[in-house]
Design a protein around this motif. Structure first.
Motif, PDB file in Angstrom:
ATOM      1  N   ILE A   1      -2.161  46.515  32.477  1.00  0.00           N
ATOM      2  CA  ILE A   1      -2.618  46.070  33.801  1.00  0.00           C
ATOM      3  C   ILE A   1      -3.005  47.275  34.649  1.00  0.00           C
ATOM      4  O   ILE A   1      -2.564  48.404  34.378  1.00  0.00           O
ATOM      5  CB  ILE A   1      -1.541  45.223  34.519  1.00  0.00           C
ATOM      6  N   PRO A   2      -3.812  47.060  35.690  1.00  0.00           N
ATOM      7  CA  PRO A   2      -4.261  48.184  36.530  1.00  0.00           C
ATOM      8  C   PRO A   2      -3.105  48.863  37.269  1.00  0.00           C
ATOM      9  O   PRO A   2      -2.049  48.272  37.502  1.00  0.00           O
ATOM     10  CB  PRO A   2      -5.234  47.509  37.515  1.00  0.00           C
ATOM     11  N   TRP A   3      -3.355  50.104  37.661  1.00  0.00           N
ATOM     12  CA  TRP A   3      -2.347  50.908  38.352  1.00  0.00           C
ATOM     13  C   TRP A   3      -1.920  50.271  39.668  1.00  0.00           C
ATOM     14  O   TRP A   3      -0.739  50.272  40.018  1.00  0.00           O
ATOM     15  CB  TRP A   3      -2.899  52.304  38.583  1.00  0.00           C
ATOM     16  N   GLY A   4      -2.865  49.703  40.404  1.00  0.00           N
ATOM     17  CA  GLY A   4      -2.520  49.084  41.684  1.00  0.00           C
ATOM     18  C   GLY A   4      -1.537  47.942  41.530  1.00  0.00           C
ATOM     19  O   GLY A   4      -0.602  47.787  42.330  1.00  0.00           O
ATOM     20  N   GLN A   5      -1.728  47.131  40.495  1.00  0.00           N
ATOM     21  CA  GLN A   5      -0.788  46.033  40.233  1.00  0.00           C
ATOM     22  C   GLN A   5       0.572  46.575  39.806  1.00  0.00           C
ATOM     23  O   GLN A   5       1.615  46.021  40.160  1.00  0.00           O
ATOM     24  CB  GLN A   5      -1.361  45.082  39.175  1.00  0.00           C
TER      25      GLN A   5
ATOM     26  N   TRP B   1      -4.518  38.644  37.026  1.00  0.00           N
ATOM     27  CA  TRP B   1      -4.286  38.523  38.458  1.00  0.00           C
ATOM     28  C   TRP B   1      -4.818  39.755  39.191  1.00  0.00           C
ATOM     29  O   TRP B   1      -4.560  40.890  38.791  1.00  0.00           O
ATOM     30  CB  TRP B   1      -2.786  38.389  38.745  1.00  0.00           C
ATOM     31  N   THR B   2      -5.545  39.520  40.257  1.00  0.00           N
ATOM     32  CA  THR B   2      -5.926  40.611  41.149  1.00  0.00           C
ATOM     33  C   THR B   2      -4.679  41.043  41.921  1.00  0.00           C
ATOM     34  O   THR B   2      -3.642  40.375  41.904  1.00  0.00           O
ATOM     35  CB  THR B   2      -7.003  40.172  42.141  1.00  0.00           C
TER      36      THR B   2
ATOM     37  N   ASP C   1      -4.274  40.991  45.138  1.00  0.00           N
ATOM     38  CA  ASP C   1      -3.990  40.001  46.175  1.00  0.00           C
ATOM     39  C   ASP C   1      -3.287  38.782  45.596  1.00  0.00           C
ATOM     40  O   ASP C   1      -2.343  38.245  46.186  1.00  0.00           O
ATOM     41  CB  ASP C   1      -5.284  39.579  46.880  1.00  0.00           C
ATOM     42  N   THR C   2      -3.772  38.316  44.439  1.00  0.00           N
ATOM     43  CA  THR C   2      -3.145  37.150  43.805  1.00  0.00           C
ATOM     44  C   THR C   2      -1.718  37.475  43.401  1.00  0.00           C
ATOM     45  O   THR C   2      -0.803  36.663  43.595  1.00  0.00           O
ATOM     46  CB  THR C   2      -3.956  36.706  42.578  1.00  0.00           C
ATOM     47  N   LEU C   3      -1.519  38.655  42.818  1.00  0.00           N
ATOM     48  CA  LEU C   3      -0.169  39.066  42.429  1.00  0.00           C
ATOM     49  C   LEU C   3       0.746  39.119  43.637  1.00  0.00           C
ATOM     50  O   LEU C   3       1.899  38.666  43.576  1.00  0.00           O
ATOM     51  CB  LEU C   3      -0.233  40.432  41.743  1.00  0.00           C
ATOM     52  N   ARG C   4       0.263  39.668  44.755  1.00  0.00           N
ATOM     53  CA  ARG C   4       1.080  39.734  45.968  1.00  0.00           C
ATOM     54  C   ARG C   4       1.466  38.334  46.436  1.00  0.00           C
ATOM     55  O   ARG C   4       2.615  38.091  46.826  1.00  0.00           O
ATOM     56  CB  ARG C   4       0.329  40.475  47.073  1.00  0.00           C
ATOM     57  N   ASP C   5       0.512  37.395  46.388  1.00  0.00           N
ATOM     58  CA  ASP C   5       0.815  36.012  46.785  1.00  0.00           C
ATOM     59  C   ASP C   5       1.885  35.419  45.885  1.00  0.00           C
ATOM     60  O   ASP C   5       2.787  34.701  46.352  1.00  0.00           O
ATOM     61  CB  ASP C   5      -0.450  35.154  46.724  1.00  0.00           C
TER      62      ASP C   5
ATOM     63  N   VAL D   1      -9.644  21.476  42.883  1.00  0.00           N
ATOM     64  CA  VAL D   1     -10.710  21.593  41.896  1.00  0.00           C
ATOM     65  C   VAL D   1     -11.588  22.801  42.198  1.00  0.00           C
ATOM     66  O   VAL D   1     -12.037  23.510  41.289  1.00  0.00           O
ATOM     67  CB  VAL D   1     -11.547  20.305  41.851  1.00  0.00           C
ATOM     68  N   GLU D   2     -11.826  23.069  43.482  1.00  0.00           N
ATOM     69  CA  GLU D   2     -12.654  24.206  43.872  1.00  0.00           C
ATOM     70  C   GLU D   2     -12.047  25.525  43.399  1.00  0.00           C
ATOM     71  O   GLU D   2     -12.742  26.461  43.037  1.00  0.00           O
ATOM     72  CB  GLU D   2     -12.826  24.237  45.400  1.00  0.00           C
ATOM     73  N   LYS D   3     -10.736  25.609  43.422  1.00  0.00           N
ATOM     74  CA  LYS D   3     -10.071  26.848  43.024  1.00  0.00           C
ATOM     75  C   LYS D   3      -9.149  26.593  41.838  1.00  0.00           C
ATOM     76  O   LYS D   3      -8.012  27.026  41.798  1.00  0.00           O
ATOM     77  CB  LYS D   3      -9.277  27.419  44.198  1.00  0.00           C
ATOM     78  N   ILE D   4      -9.694  25.868  40.860  1.00  0.00           N
ATOM     79  CA  ILE D   4      -8.852  25.415  39.761  1.00  0.00           C
ATOM     80  C   ILE D   4      -8.249  26.576  38.977  1.00  0.00           C
ATOM     81  O   ILE D   4      -7.148  26.471  38.441  1.00  0.00           O
ATOM     82  CB  ILE D   4      -9.654  24.482  38.826  1.00  0.00           C
ATOM     83  N   LYS D   5      -8.940  27.692  38.910  1.00  0.00           N
ATOM     84  CA  LYS D   5      -8.380  28.838  38.192  1.00  0.00           C
ATOM     85  C   LYS D   5      -7.093  29.299  38.847  1.00  0.00           C
ATOM     86  O   LYS D   5      -6.081  29.557  38.163  1.00  0.00           O
ATOM     87  CB  LYS D   5      -9.383  29.996  38.156  1.00  0.00           C
ATOM     88  N   ASP D   6      -7.101  29.383  40.201  1.00  0.00           N
ATOM     89  CA  ASP D   6      -5.896  29.798  40.914  1.00  0.00           C
ATOM     90  C   ASP D   6      -4.775  28.781  40.736  1.00  0.00           C
ATOM     91  O   ASP D   6      -3.602  29.142  40.615  1.00  0.00           O
ATOM     92  CB  ASP D   6      -6.193  29.982  42.407  1.00  0.00           C
ATOM     93  N   VAL D   7      -5.147  27.512  40.746  1.00  0.00           N
ATOM     94  CA  VAL D   7      -4.134  26.468  40.602  1.00  0.00           C
ATOM     95  C   VAL D   7      -3.484  26.540  39.229  1.00  0.00           C
ATOM     96  O   VAL D   7      -2.265  26.417  39.095  1.00  0.00           O
ATOM     97  CB  VAL D   7      -4.760  25.076  40.824  1.00  0.00           C
ATOM     98  N   ILE D   8      -4.300  26.750  38.191  1.00  0.00           N
ATOM     99  CA  ILE D   8      -3.754  26.855  36.841  1.00  0.00           C
ATOM    100  C   ILE D   8      -2.774  28.024  36.768  1.00  0.00           C
ATOM    101  O   ILE D   8      -1.700  27.914  36.171  1.00  0.00           O
ATOM    102  CB  ILE D   8      -4.884  27.024  35.814  1.00  0.00           C
ATOM    103  N   MET D   9      -3.118  29.131  37.394  1.00  0.00           N
ATOM    104  CA  MET D   9      -2.213  30.277  37.388  1.00  0.00           C
ATOM    105  C   MET D   9      -0.922  29.938  38.128  1.00  0.00           C
ATOM    106  O   MET D   9       0.162  30.357  37.743  1.00  0.00           O
ATOM    107  CB  MET D   9      -2.890  31.489  38.021  1.00  0.00           C
ATOM    108  N   GLU D  10      -1.044  29.183  39.203  1.00  0.00           N
ATOM    109  CA  GLU D  10       0.137  28.804  39.969  1.00  0.00           C
ATOM    110  C   GLU D  10       1.031  27.863  39.175  1.00  0.00           C
ATOM    111  O   GLU D  10       2.247  27.933  39.225  1.00  0.00           O
ATOM    112  CB  GLU D  10      -0.285  28.148  41.277  1.00  0.00           C
ATOM    113  N   LEU D  11       0.424  26.982  38.389  1.00  0.00           N
ATOM    114  CA  LEU D  11       1.217  26.035  37.614  1.00  0.00           C
ATOM    115  C   LEU D  11       1.996  26.721  36.511  1.00  0.00           C
ATOM    116  O   LEU D  11       3.019  26.225  36.076  1.00  0.00           O
ATOM    117  CB  LEU D  11       0.299  24.963  37.001  1.00  0.00           C
TER     118      LEU D  11
END
Length: 356
Positions: free
Chosen positions: A109-113, A139-140, A142-146, A206-216
Motif C-alpha cells: 500500500i502507499p506510504w501515505g496510507q 482504499w484512498t 480519505d476512504t481509509l481515514r473514514d 447505487v451511485e457510490k456502489i463501490k464505496d458501499v461494497i467496501m463498507e459492507l
C-alpha cells in the motif's frame, strides 16, 4: 488513405477492449511495484537510522543533517527526505520489525496510507485488518481515514450482531456469515446526514456502489438494485442484491428508514425463499438476508426471528457519527422502546408490581 470504421473492423473493438484492460493491469502492477520499492527504501533508511543511533548515539541534529544532505544529492527525487519523514521511517521500522505478516502487507500500500494506519491504529490485529482492506479494495487515504474514524474493525468483528445464522446455517458457514455482517453500517460516505426515504438511500447507494461494497466488507459483489424476481403468479423486487464470494451465497439487503418491525423479518424470509427457489444455483449456499433499519429493539428482533428457517440478520444503519440535536431528539431511545414492549407483554410485571 481511407479511415475504416469500427463497423468495418469488428475485431478492432474487441482488441481495443483487451488492450485497455492490459494497460490498466500494467498500470496497477507498476504502481504496486513503486509502492514496494519506496517502502523497501524507507524500511532500509529507518532500520539504519535506528542502528546508527544505537551504535553512535545519533540524535535530532544528525537526522536533520541527513535530511539536508539527501535533498541536496537528490533534488528531483519524489521521495520525501524531510526530517519529519525520516523520523517516520524510523518509527515505521520499529513498528513492524519482527512482525512478518504485517511487514509483508505494508509494502502493498502507499506510504501515505501506511502513515495513517501507523498514527491512528495501535493494536496489531486492527492494523492487519486495515492494511489488508486497503490492499484489497485500493482504499484512498480519505476512504481509509473514514473507515478508521467510523470504527470499521470494531463494527466488522467485535459488535454484537442480531441474527439467526447459528440455527439456520452450518456452523462454519454461520461463523463466516457473522463475520461478514456489521452491526451498524455507516452512510456518511453517501452524504446522508438526515432521515431520507428508502428510495433516496438506495439511489445514493447505487451511485457510490463501490464505496458501499467496501463498507459492507470483503467478499461482496453487487448484482443489482430493485432486483426483479418473477414467479408464476406475480413479480417481486428486492432492494439490493449482492453475491458474497467467500460465503458463496446470495445476500439480499432490504432498507427500512423506520424502526424494525416483526413483519420485516417475515417479508425477508419470503424473499429468501424466492431467491433459493428461482435464483440460487445448485452449488451455492442458502441465501442470506440483512435488514437495514433506522433502529432496532433486541427484543423485537429475537422474537421476530424465532421460527424462521432462513438466515436473517438485522442491523441498524447510522445516518451520521455526529447526530444533530434535532435529529437525536426525533429518534426514539432503543432501551425505552424495549422496556415498553416488555411491559405491554407483561414480561416485567414483577418489576412493576414492586413499584406499586
Amino acid at each position: 488513405m481511407n479511415t475504416l470504421t469500427t463497423q468495418e473492423l469488428p475485431e478492432y473493438t474487441t482488441f481495443l477492449k483487451q488492450a485497455t484492460t492490459e494497460i490498466h493491469k500494467s498500470y496497477i502492477r507498476t504502481v504496486r511495484s513503486v509502492n514496494k520499492e519506496v517502502t523497501s527504501l524507507y524500511w532500509w533508511l529507518g532500520e539504519h537510522i535506528v542502528q546508527y543511533q544505537d551504535q553512535y548515539g545519533w540524535g535530532k541534529s544528525v537526522v536533520e543533517r541527513l535530511s539536508k544532505d539527501l535533498k541536496q544529492k537528490f533534488p528531483s527525487a519524489k521521495f520525501g527526505f524531510s526530517p519529519q519523514n525520516l523520523w517516520y521511517m524510523r518509527q515505521f521500522y520499529l513498528e513492524y520489525n519482527g512482525k512478518p505478516e504485517l511487514q509483508q502487507l505494508v509494502g502493498e500500500i502507499p506510504w501515505g496510507q501506511n502513515l495513517l494506519i501507523m498514527s491512528k491504529v495501535k493494536e496489531d490485529n486492527k492494523k492487519l485488518y486495515y492494511l489488508q482492506s486497503t490492499k484489497d479494495f485500493a482504499w484512498t487515504r480519505d476512504t481509509l481515514r473514514d473507515q478508521i474514524n467510523s470504527n470499521a474493525y470494531e463494527r466488522h468483528y467485535l459488535a454484537t450482531k442480531h441474527h439467526n445464522f447459528d440455527s439456520t446455517l452450518p456452523k462454519m458457514l454461520a461463523e463466516q456469515a457473522d463475520q461478514s455482517m456489521k452491526d451498524v453500517y455507516m452512510f456518511d460516505m453517501l452524504g446522508i446526514a438526515e432521515p431520507v426515504i428508502e428510495t433516496e438511500i438506495e439511489r445514493r447507494m447505487v451511485e457510490k456502489i463501490k464505496d458501499v461494497i467496501m463498507e459492507l466488507g470483503y467478499g461482496f459483489s453487487f448484482i443489482g438494485n430493485q432486483y426483479r424476481i418473477v414467479t408464476p403468479d406475480s413479480e417481486y423486487f428486492i432492494d439490493l442484491l449482492f453475491y458474497h464470494r467467500k460465503l458463496q451465497a446470495l445476500v439480499a439487503l432490504e432498507l427500512k428508514r423506520t424502526r424494525f418491525k416483526p413483519e420485516h423479518a417475515g417479508k425477508m424470509n419470503f424473499y429468501l425463499n424466492l431467491l433459493d427457489e428461482f435464483v440460487k444455483e445448485p452449488n451455492e449456499n442458502p441465501s442470506i438476508g440483512i435488514i437495514l433499519c433506522g433502529e432496532h429493539s433486541k427484543f423485537d428482533v429475537e422474537y421476530a426471528l424465532r421460527g424462521i428457517d432462513k438466515p436473517v440478520g438485522v442491523a441498524g444503519y447510522q445516518l451520521t457519527r455526529d447526530i444533530p440535536e434535532k435529529l437525536r431528539d426525533a429518534l426514539p431511545d432503543a432501551t425505552q422502546l424495549e422496556e415498553k414492549i416488555q411491559f405491554e407483554l407483561g414480561l416485567n410485571q414483577d418489576k412493576s408490581d414492586d413499584k406499586q
